[in-house]
Motif scaffolding. Sequence first.
Motif, PDB file in Angstrom:
ATOM      1  N   UNK A  70      30.853  48.997  15.292  1.00  0.00           N
ATOM      2  CA  UNK A  70      31.940  47.998  16.096  1.00  0.00           C
ATOM      3  C   UNK A  70      32.504  48.666  17.596  1.00  0.00           C
ATOM      4  N   UNK A  71      31.900  49.713  17.877  1.00  0.00           N
ATOM      5  CA  UNK A  71      32.632  50.158  19.197  1.00  0.00           C
ATOM      6  C   UNK A  71      32.684  49.149  20.261  1.00  0.00           C
ATOM      7  N   UNK A  72      31.947  48.223  20.348  1.00  0.00           N
ATOM      8  CA  UNK A  72      31.710  47.290  21.232  1.00  0.00           C
ATOM      9  C   UNK A  72      32.963  46.608  21.163  1.00  0.00           C
ATOM     10  N   UNK A  73      33.425  45.847  20.158  1.00  0.00           N
ATOM     11  CA  UNK A  73      34.521  45.147  19.684  1.00  0.00           C
ATOM     12  C   UNK A  73      35.840  45.770  20.133  1.00  0.00           C
ATOM     13  N   UNK A  74      35.599  47.232  19.561  1.00  0.00           N
ATOM     14  CA  UNK A  74      36.863  47.973  19.611  1.00  0.00           C
ATOM     15  C   UNK A  74      37.298  48.299  21.047  1.00  0.00           C
ATOM     16  N   UNK A  75      36.496  48.378  21.939  1.00  0.00           N
ATOM     17  CA  UNK A  75      36.697  48.784  23.220  1.00  0.00           C
ATOM     18  C   UNK A  75      36.702  47.730  24.010  1.00  0.00           C
ATOM     19  N   UNK A  76      36.065  46.612  23.782  1.00  0.00           N
ATOM     20  CA  UNK A  76      36.313  45.321  24.510  1.00  0.00           C
ATOM     21  C   UNK A  76      37.740  44.856  24.251  1.00  0.00           C
ATOM     22  N   UNK A  77      38.237  44.872  23.011  1.00  0.00           N
ATOM     23  CA  UNK A  77      39.713  44.535  22.786  1.00  0.00           C
ATOM     24  C   UNK A  77      40.600  45.390  23.864  1.00  0.00           C
ATOM     25  N   UNK A  78      40.470  46.605  23.916  1.00  0.00           N
ATOM     26  CA  UNK A  78      40.874  47.497  24.893  1.00  0.00           C
ATOM     27  C   UNK A  78      40.941  46.890  26.461  1.00  0.00           C
ATOM     28  N   UNK A  79      39.882  46.446  26.784  1.00  0.00           N
ATOM     29  CA  UNK A  79      39.656  46.077  28.156  1.00  0.00           C
ATOM     30  C   UNK A  79      40.348  44.632  28.266  1.00  0.00           C
ATOM     31  N   UNK A  80      40.290  43.810  27.254  1.00  0.00           N
ATOM     32  CA  UNK A  80      40.833  42.444  27.385  1.00  0.00           C
ATOM     33  C   UNK A  80      42.155  42.411  27.311  1.00  0.00           C
ATOM     34  N   UNK A  81      42.824  43.574  26.572  1.00  0.00           N
ATOM     35  CA  UNK A  81      44.217  43.591  26.697  1.00  0.00           C
ATOM     36  C   UNK A  81      44.689  44.119  27.906  1.00  0.00           C
ATOM     37  N   UNK A  82      44.021  44.993  28.505  1.00  0.00           N
ATOM     38  CA  UNK A  82      44.401  45.344  30.000  1.00  0.00           C
ATOM     39  C   UNK A  82      44.365  44.270  30.796  1.00  0.00           C
ATOM     40  N   UNK A  83      43.431  43.499  30.844  1.00  0.00           N
ATOM     41  CA  UNK A  83      43.427  42.278  31.716  1.00  0.00           C
ATOM     42  C   UNK A  83      44.543  41.169  31.255  1.00  0.00           C
ATOM     43  N   UNK A 133      40.550  36.452  39.166  1.00  0.00           N
ATOM     44  CA  UNK A 133      41.919  37.048  39.445  1.00  0.00           C
ATOM     45  C   UNK A 133      41.611  38.206  40.159  1.00  0.00           C
ATOM     46  N   UNK A 134      42.082  38.234  41.170  1.00  0.00           N
ATOM     47  CA  UNK A 134      41.801  39.187  42.253  1.00  0.00           C
ATOM     48  C   UNK A 134      42.926  40.542  42.011  1.00  0.00           C
ATOM     49  N   UNK A 135      42.983  40.899  41.066  1.00  0.00           N
ATOM     50  CA  UNK A 135      43.985  42.229  40.741  1.00  0.00           C
ATOM     51  C   UNK A 135      43.138  43.356  40.906  1.00  0.00           C
ATOM     52  N   UNK A 136      43.538  44.356  41.859  1.00  0.00           N
ATOM     53  CA  UNK A 136      42.843  45.713  42.223  1.00  0.00           C
ATOM     54  C   UNK A 136      42.728  46.361  40.760  1.00  0.00           C
ATOM     55  N   UNK A 137      41.460  46.905  40.545  1.00  0.00           N
ATOM     56  CA  UNK A 137      41.012  48.002  39.587  1.00  0.00           C
ATOM     57  C   UNK A 137      40.260  49.141  39.951  1.00  0.00           C
ATOM     58  N   UNK A 189      50.741  31.427  41.016  1.00  0.00           N
ATOM     59  CA  UNK A 189      51.875  32.354  40.558  1.00  0.00           C
ATOM     60  C   UNK A 189      51.177  33.857  40.403  1.00  0.00           C
ATOM     61  N   UNK A 190      50.214  33.952  39.675  1.00  0.00           N
ATOM     62  CA  UNK A 190      49.519  35.180  39.495  1.00  0.00           C
ATOM     63  C   UNK A 190      49.229  35.759  40.870  1.00  0.00           C
ATOM     64  N   UNK A 191      48.456  34.921  41.739  1.00  0.00           N
ATOM     65  CA  UNK A 191      47.998  35.335  42.993  1.00  0.00           C
ATOM     66  C   UNK A 191      49.336  35.840  43.891  1.00  0.00           C
ATOM     67  N   UNK A 192      50.179  34.902  43.746  1.00  0.00           N
ATOM     68  CA  UNK A 192      51.370  35.316  44.805  1.00  0.00           C
ATOM     69  C   UNK A 192      52.099  36.318  44.382  1.00  0.00           C
ATOM     70  N   UNK A 193      52.236  36.753  43.128  1.00  0.00           N
ATOM     71  CA  UNK A 193      52.678  38.193  42.578  1.00  0.00           C
ATOM     72  C   UNK A 193      52.013  39.295  42.969  1.00  0.00           C
ATOM     73  N   UNK A 194      50.878  39.049  42.801  1.00  0.00           N
ATOM     74  CA  UNK A 194      49.713  40.196  43.179  1.00  0.00           C
ATOM     75  C   UNK A 194      49.832  40.443  44.870  1.00  0.00           C
ATOM     76  N   UNK A 224      47.552  40.111  33.930  1.00  0.00           N
ATOM     77  CA  UNK A 224      47.694  38.762  34.095  1.00  0.00           C
ATOM     78  C   UNK A 224      49.155  38.274  33.727  1.00  0.00           C
ATOM     79  N   UNK A 225      49.840  39.145  33.400  1.00  0.00           N
ATOM     80  CA  UNK A 225      51.278  38.800  33.078  1.00  0.00           C
ATOM     81  C   UNK A 225      51.436  38.278  31.448  1.00  0.00           C
ATOM     82  N   UNK A 226      50.160  38.527  30.759  1.00  0.00           N
ATOM     83  CA  UNK A 226      50.258  38.004  29.315  1.00  0.00           C
ATOM     84  C   UNK A 226      50.503  38.987  28.237  1.00  0.00           C
ATOM     85  N   UNK A 227      51.242  40.294  28.526  1.00  0.00           N
ATOM     86  CA  UNK A 227      51.566  41.187  27.818  1.00  0.00           C
ATOM     87  C   UNK A 227      52.956  41.253  27.564  1.00  0.00           C
TER      88      UNK A 227
END
Length: 508
Positions: free
Chosen positions: A141-154, A189-193, A14-19, A158-161
């Motif tokens: 904890x900047x690594x966790x703070x901004x990993x949270x940002x990157x993971x949320x973007x992904x 997941x092949x979503x353009x970045x 579904x994700x691939x077809x949508x993209x 992915x349709x999970x937001x």
Amino acid sequence: MLESYQLDAGSAVSTMAHAELQCSSQPSISVTRRQSILFVTSEISDYIKAGGLGEVSAALPRALRHHYDVRILIPGYRQVLSQIGAVEEVARLSASYGIPACSLGRAMTRDGLIVYVLLCPELYDRDGSPYVDSFGVDWCDNDIRFARLGLAAADIASGNGDPLWRADLLHLNDWPSGLASAYLAWRGQRIPTILTIHNLAYQGNFERSRLSHLGIPDAAFHIEGVEFYGKVSFLKAGIYYSSHITTVSSTYAQEITRPEFGCGLDGLLRARAEEGRLDGIINGIDESWDPSTDPYLVSRFSAENCRGKRANAESVRRSFGLALNTGPLFAVVSRLVHQKGVDLAISAAETIVSQGGQIAFIGQGEPRFEAELQALAGRHPGSIGVKIGYDEGDARRMYAGSDFLLMPSRFEPCGLSQMYAQRFGSLPIAHRTGGLADTIEDGVNGFLFGEPSLNRFKDAIKRGLDTFRSRSRLIAMRRAAMKRPHGWDRSASRYQEVYERACHAAFA
């Protein structure tokens, strides 16, 4: 692939077809349809900024929204939540590894731009800047703070937001969002970045021991992955896994493929350039930088009639404790750090004062430069004024009232100050590097010097002083500077081209 990122076959299809539908069904995404773009940033000047990224994050999405459904994702810092108004919670993002769960909020700017906000008080509800505490020390904890940002973007891609919206393409900015493209890659997941590098010197490097906390597979800790001289690099992750890389001027795009400017990443960036996956796109400045309408100015003016500059110059002189005279007024609006060549400006001050000039400095940064500037002002009362800190009104009046802006940066990916100065009729005197080389035409709308040395800088200053003594030439250069195209239209068109190429390449 990380176990927690496994997708069932149905959701993956579904994700691939949508993209593929979003990216491949039309030959030109920028003309025939409104594609969904998530602009991921760690700062935006509407609510919080630490530098030029904040300005770009406010202006570029607005320039693009005529063609795309552009939305912004930003951490819910204390300063953001205190200003953004009503926030509607639209999703709950689960914890992964050492990255805590958070809520995804949706809000809107005054002019209708949708902003997604990560609601996670344990990571973002703090005083200080997005990156450092009130003492200027990096958050541990900047690594966790901004990993949270990157993971949320992904997750959003992915349709999970937001259940009513998903991103067709992620536009990432600098190291804080660099892991987003990596998380997508590890999910398969092949979503353009797109990753835009605003300053390669800031890389987000953390200890290898943080791998498991960040959800990074051991296999990715490799030269062909996130490993950078024994550490985890968020910026390298973004460069390695993103579909396309941009940076903020064509000259800087060339410079960062060379060892002297590449900050250890020149080899990877050279490879991306050879693959046709690295572009330099100069920044613009927003429409508020207009001397005929700016509310901060004590007197407004235009390229055809610059008489209002004198009143602004007098205001600057009074505010900075300078003597009221008609000599040349120089301005420095800058972070007080080595990169910006503040030491060169301090060393050149004697030359300016000896020729009847005055200098107003505003900024903050390294304590040694702050102290040296205070001492310099003490030695030259009435000729040199210093304010430690930053005030938007002061800065705009400085651009409007000064004759010249000193900008001897050792490197400058793009630079906005020189464009602000030009728009307000102040001629920049700058090192020929990065975006300074791309926006200043030597002897036409400013002055360039080719080597970041005191002698070459002084030579350029003397050329400026000679121009000041020739009224007709000064007026001609001011008009040329003010009429130079400064807006975002051309840059936005370039980003459209990059989006289209990345989107099609993702499914070629």
